[in-house]
Design a protein around this motif. Structure first.
Motif, PDB file in Angstrom:
ATOM      1  N   LEU A  93       0.942  -1.146  -0.099  1.00  0.00           N
ATOM      2  CA  LEU A  93      -0.249   0.138   0.032  1.00  0.00           C
ATOM      3  C   LEU A  93       0.910   1.151   0.132  1.00  0.00           C
ATOM      4  CD1 LEU A  93      -2.739  -0.730   2.749  1.00  0.00           C
ATOM      5  CD2 LEU A  93      -3.145  -0.744   0.115  1.00  0.00           C
ATOM      6  N   ALA A  96       0.074   6.600   2.963  1.00  0.00           N
ATOM      7  CA  ALA A  96      -1.212   7.131   3.529  1.00  0.00           C
ATOM      8  C   ALA A  96      -2.300   5.876   3.979  1.00  0.00           C
ATOM      9  CB  ALA A  96      -1.948   8.021   2.686  1.00  0.00           C
ATOM     10  N   GLU A  97      -2.412   5.015   2.604  1.00  0.00           N
ATOM     11  CA  GLU A  97      -3.392   3.869   3.260  1.00  0.00           C
ATOM     12  C   GLU A  97      -2.685   3.014   4.277  1.00  0.00           C
ATOM     13  OE1 GLU A  97      -2.678   5.278   0.390  1.00  0.00           O
ATOM     14  OE2 GLU A  97      -4.440   5.408  -0.877  1.00  0.00           O
ATOM     15  N   GLU A 100      -3.321   4.272   7.723  1.00  0.00           N
ATOM     16  CA  GLU A 100      -4.731   3.860   8.023  1.00  0.00           C
ATOM     17  C   GLU A 100      -5.017   2.195   8.196  1.00  0.00           C
ATOM     18  OE1 GLU A 100      -8.877   4.297   8.874  1.00  0.00           O
ATOM     19  OE2 GLU A 100      -7.023   5.890   8.815  1.00  0.00           O
ATOM     20  N   LYS A 101      -4.301   1.359   7.520  1.00  0.00           N
ATOM     21  CA  LYS A 101      -4.603   0.081   7.672  1.00  0.00           C
ATOM     22  C   LYS A 101      -3.902  -0.429   8.664  1.00  0.00           C
ATOM     23  CE  LYS A 101      -3.109  -4.481   5.980  1.00  0.00           C
ATOM     24  NZ  LYS A 101      -4.334  -5.210   6.567  1.00  0.00           N
TER      25      LYS A 101
END
Length: 214
Positions: A93, A96-97, A100-101
């Motif tokens: 990923l 940023a993702e 979040e994950k």
């Protein structure tokens, strides 16, 4: 022409301090070797020899103790960041993702922190010093109790000194005492050091996730 090394019957000692004042006579039938002036090394004024490299102890014994609330607060703060960095570095990923994950995964796996059912966290000690963290999830199945290692962490400034291997041994012994029949774990593909350690410790690959960047 100088004689070949095989033809020299009287080699000089390896330690220059033991060299004779005059060279040994050459074998019969060979010309004497040319004599060279002694080697002299001059150092600039103020020169100091470099200090010796510090001794790095190899740890062989690790003690695991249940993590305290204070230790958990410190661990949780940095663990999400490290986990997100690992996801991004693996290419799964974008950063940023990945962050979040990491936030979602920790909230899902440890909703009640140290009191989350089925999850156990320990602090690893070498003597009186904290050197790492162990996080296991214990799950009973039809063939016995299984453990999954969500985190085997050694402090960054103490790596490659034997702590990781010693902590793995301590974790295995702890699991045997708990009646665990197998330990599973996950490792990012780019973490070649951890993968090599796990393979040396007898862990086998059960699945591989792959990606190709276009």
């Amino acid at each position: 022409m100088l004689p070949s090394p095989q033809a020299v019957r009287h080699p000089l000692p390896r330690d220059p301090r033991r060299w004779p004042a005059t060279p040994a006579p050459p074998p019969r039938g060979q010309a004497p070797l040319a004599r060279f002036p002694p080697l002299c090394v001059r150092r600039p004024p103020g020169y100091r020899s470099p200090p010796p490299r510090p001794y790095r102890a190899v740890v062989t014994t690790i003690r695991l103790e249940p993590m305290t609330e204070t230790q958990y607060a410190r661990y949780r703060e940095r663990a999400e960041v490290d986990y997100a960095d690992g996801i991004a570095a693996s290419g799964l990923l974008p950063p940023a993702e990945a962050r979040e994950k990491a936030r979602r995964d920790y909230a899902r796996l440890l909703p009640d922190g140290l009191r989350t059912e089925g999850h156990r966290l320990w602090t690893a000690y070498a003597g009186d010093h904290e050197v790492g963290v162990l996080w296991l999830h214990l799950e009973p199945r039809s063939d016995g109790l299984h453990a999954f290692g969500y985190d085997f962490e050694v402090r960054a400034d103490l790596r490659r000194r034997g702590h990781g291997r010693a902590m793995m041994r301590a974790a295995e012994q702890l699991c045997r005492e708990l009646g665990v029949v197998s330990i599973g774990l996950n490792v990012f593909g780019h973490n070649s050091g951890a993968r090599a350690l796990y393979e040396q410790m007898g862990y086998e690959v059960t699945s591989v996730q792959m990606v190709k960047r276009l």
